[in-house]
Scaffold this motif. Structure first.
Motif, PDB file in Angstrom:
ATOM      1  N   VAL A   1      -6.919  15.122   0.464  1.00 31.21           N
ATOM      2  CA  VAL A   1      -7.698  14.766   1.662  1.00 31.21           C
ATOM      3  C   VAL A   1      -8.437  15.962   2.237  1.00 31.21           C
TER       4      VAL A   1
ATOM      5  N   VAL B   1      -2.958  11.508  -1.357  1.00 30.34           N
ATOM      6  CA  VAL B   1      -2.984  10.050  -1.235  1.00 30.34           C
ATOM      7  C   VAL B   1      -1.978   9.442  -2.219  1.00 30.34           C
TER       8      VAL B   1
ATOM      9  N   LEU C   1      -0.061   8.382   2.557  1.00 33.36           N
ATOM     10  CA  LEU C   1      -0.084   9.783   2.138  1.00 33.36           C
ATOM     11  C   LEU C   1       1.323  10.238   1.815  1.00 33.36           C
TER      12      LEU C   1
ATOM     13  N   ILE D   1       0.835  -1.203   0.000  1.00 33.00           N
ATOM     14  CA  ILE D   1       0.000   0.000   0.000  1.00 33.00           C
ATOM     15  C   ILE D   1       0.874   1.259   0.000  1.00 33.00           C
TER      16      ILE D   1
ATOM     17  N   VAL E   1     -12.734   6.595   5.904  1.00 33.28           N
ATOM     18  CA  VAL E   1     -11.702   7.568   5.492  1.00 33.28           C
ATOM     19  C   VAL E   1     -11.918   8.894   6.210  1.00 33.28           C
TER      20      VAL E   1
ATOM     21  N   TRP F   1      -7.148   6.040  -6.345  1.00 32.93           N
ATOM     22  CA  TRP F   1      -6.871   6.832  -5.144  1.00 32.93           C
ATOM     23  C   TRP F   1      -5.596   7.690  -5.200  1.00 32.93           C
TER      24      TRP F   1
ATOM     25  N   PHE G   1      -3.853   3.151  -1.191  1.00 31.86           N
ATOM     26  CA  PHE G   1      -4.958   2.820  -0.283  1.00 31.86           C
ATOM     27  C   PHE G   1      -5.380   1.381  -0.560  1.00 31.86           C
TER      28      PHE G   1
ATOM     29  N   LYS H   1      -8.435   0.553  -6.794  1.00 34.67           N
ATOM     30  CA  LYS H   1      -7.387   1.085  -5.899  1.00 34.67           C
ATOM     31  C   LYS H   1      -6.506   2.100  -6.629  1.00 34.67           C
TER      32      LYS H   1
ATOM     33  N   MET I   1      -3.897   3.570   4.637  1.00 36.63           N
ATOM     34  CA  MET I   1      -3.848   4.644   3.648  1.00 36.63           C
ATOM     35  C   MET I   1      -2.463   5.258   3.693  1.00 36.63           C
TER      36      MET I   1
ATOM     37  N   VAL J   1      -6.306   2.158   9.029  1.00 40.58           N
ATOM     38  CA  VAL J   1      -7.704   2.607   9.032  1.00 40.58           C
ATOM     39  C   VAL J   1      -8.602   1.378   9.134  1.00 40.58           C
TER      40      VAL J   1
ATOM     41  N   LEU K   1      -9.107  10.152   9.065  1.00 41.38           N
ATOM     42  CA  LEU K   1      -8.320  11.317   8.681  1.00 41.38           C
ATOM     43  C   LEU K   1      -8.856  12.586   9.332  1.00 41.38           C
TER      44      LEU K   1
END
Length: 268
Positions: A203, A171, A164, A60, A247, A198, A174, A195, A162, A149, A251
């Motif tokens: 955000v 992002v 960042l 990820i 999400v 993302w 994710f 996926k 997630m 998450v 966040l």
């Protein structure tokens, strides 16, 4: 004991006492074998769980590389424990042993959430969470945050990460490593094509509120706010809403917003 065995084994094969004795003895022997195997394999199972978690974090976080082992690649990842209420690092808790999922079930390490604020439907939120950091070559600046998450979809709690960029706003990845959503519908959260929607999404709005969300239907790439929107999953509106809610929760102010804000403004 030998006399007891001899006594029953001497009985005719079609006798009820001998049949019961053999059945009980066989069950007892199998139980001992299964228990011994479970105990002997437990260290290997625990090691595999750690390896699988690291693999998911690397995937990820976009850190997988051909020709290198998971443990070798994970050396570039720094695990830190964060107090979600203050956004500060907690240095006296070892991230290698801290288990947020266990903590979330422990009233001494978590707090119950009011229904109105529990938009991710997790019921309890742990005080501490483990975050994973990737720093630049100098070891000073953070290039990537990888945050845990979770939240309820249609049938299950989805657990994932997630990633960042270092700005704490964009992002970079994710995905989920555990869920029980319907294959072909909500299970499409695992679809690489979904996926891939993302990375690059934003955000936070300018006022600091979480704007990132999963839309119902497809996002108009030229529409206003498209940078905050991701396509919904076809035929899985409840799972899509669950993903959007988790999400927004994690966040937001109850999740990592304070921590990310401190990193952006103070550098930790």
């Amino acid at each position: 004991m030998k006399a007891l065995f001899d006594k029953y084994l001497a009985l005719p094969n079609d006798s009820r006492p001998k049949t019961l004795f053999v059945a009980v003895a066989l069950c007892l022997a199998c139980s001992i074998l299964v228990s011994a195997a479970a105990v002997a394999l437990r260290p290997k199972q625990e090691a595999n769980k750690v390896l699988d978690k690291r693999k998911n974090i690397l995937q990820i976080g976009g850190l997988m590389q051909e020709g290198k082992s998971i443990n070798e690649l994970f050396e570039a990842v720094e695990a830190r424990v964060v107090d979600l209420d203050t956004g500060e690092y907690v240095d006296d808790v070892d991230p290698a042993v801290y288990d947020a999922r266990k903590a979330a079930k422990d009233p001494a390490q978590s707090r119950a959430l009011e229904p109105a604020s529990d938009i991710a439907s997790i019921k309890r939120r742990e005080q501490y969470a483990t975050v994973y950091l990737v720093r630049d070559a100098s070891g000073e600046a953070i290039e990537r945050f990888i945050l845990p998450v979770r939240g309820y979809g249609l049938w299950s709690t989805l657990h994932g990460f997630m990633a960042l960029e270092g700005d704490g706003q964009t992002v970079s990845g994710f995905g989920f490593y555990e869920h029980a959503e319907t294959p072909g519908l909500g299970g499409e959260v695992d679809n690489p094509n979904w996926k891939a929607l993302w990375p690059g999404k934003q955000v936070y709005a300018t006022d600091g509120s979480v704007r990132l969300e999963v839309m119902k239907g497809a996002v108009d790439p030229n529409g206003q706010g498209a940078e905050y929107q991701v396509d919904g999953l076809a035929g899985a509106s409840l799972t899509s809403r669950g993903v959007s809610n988790l999400v927004q929760y994690w966040l937001g102010d109850s999740g990592f917003a304070k921590y990310l804000d401190k990193e952006r403004t103070q550098g930790g």
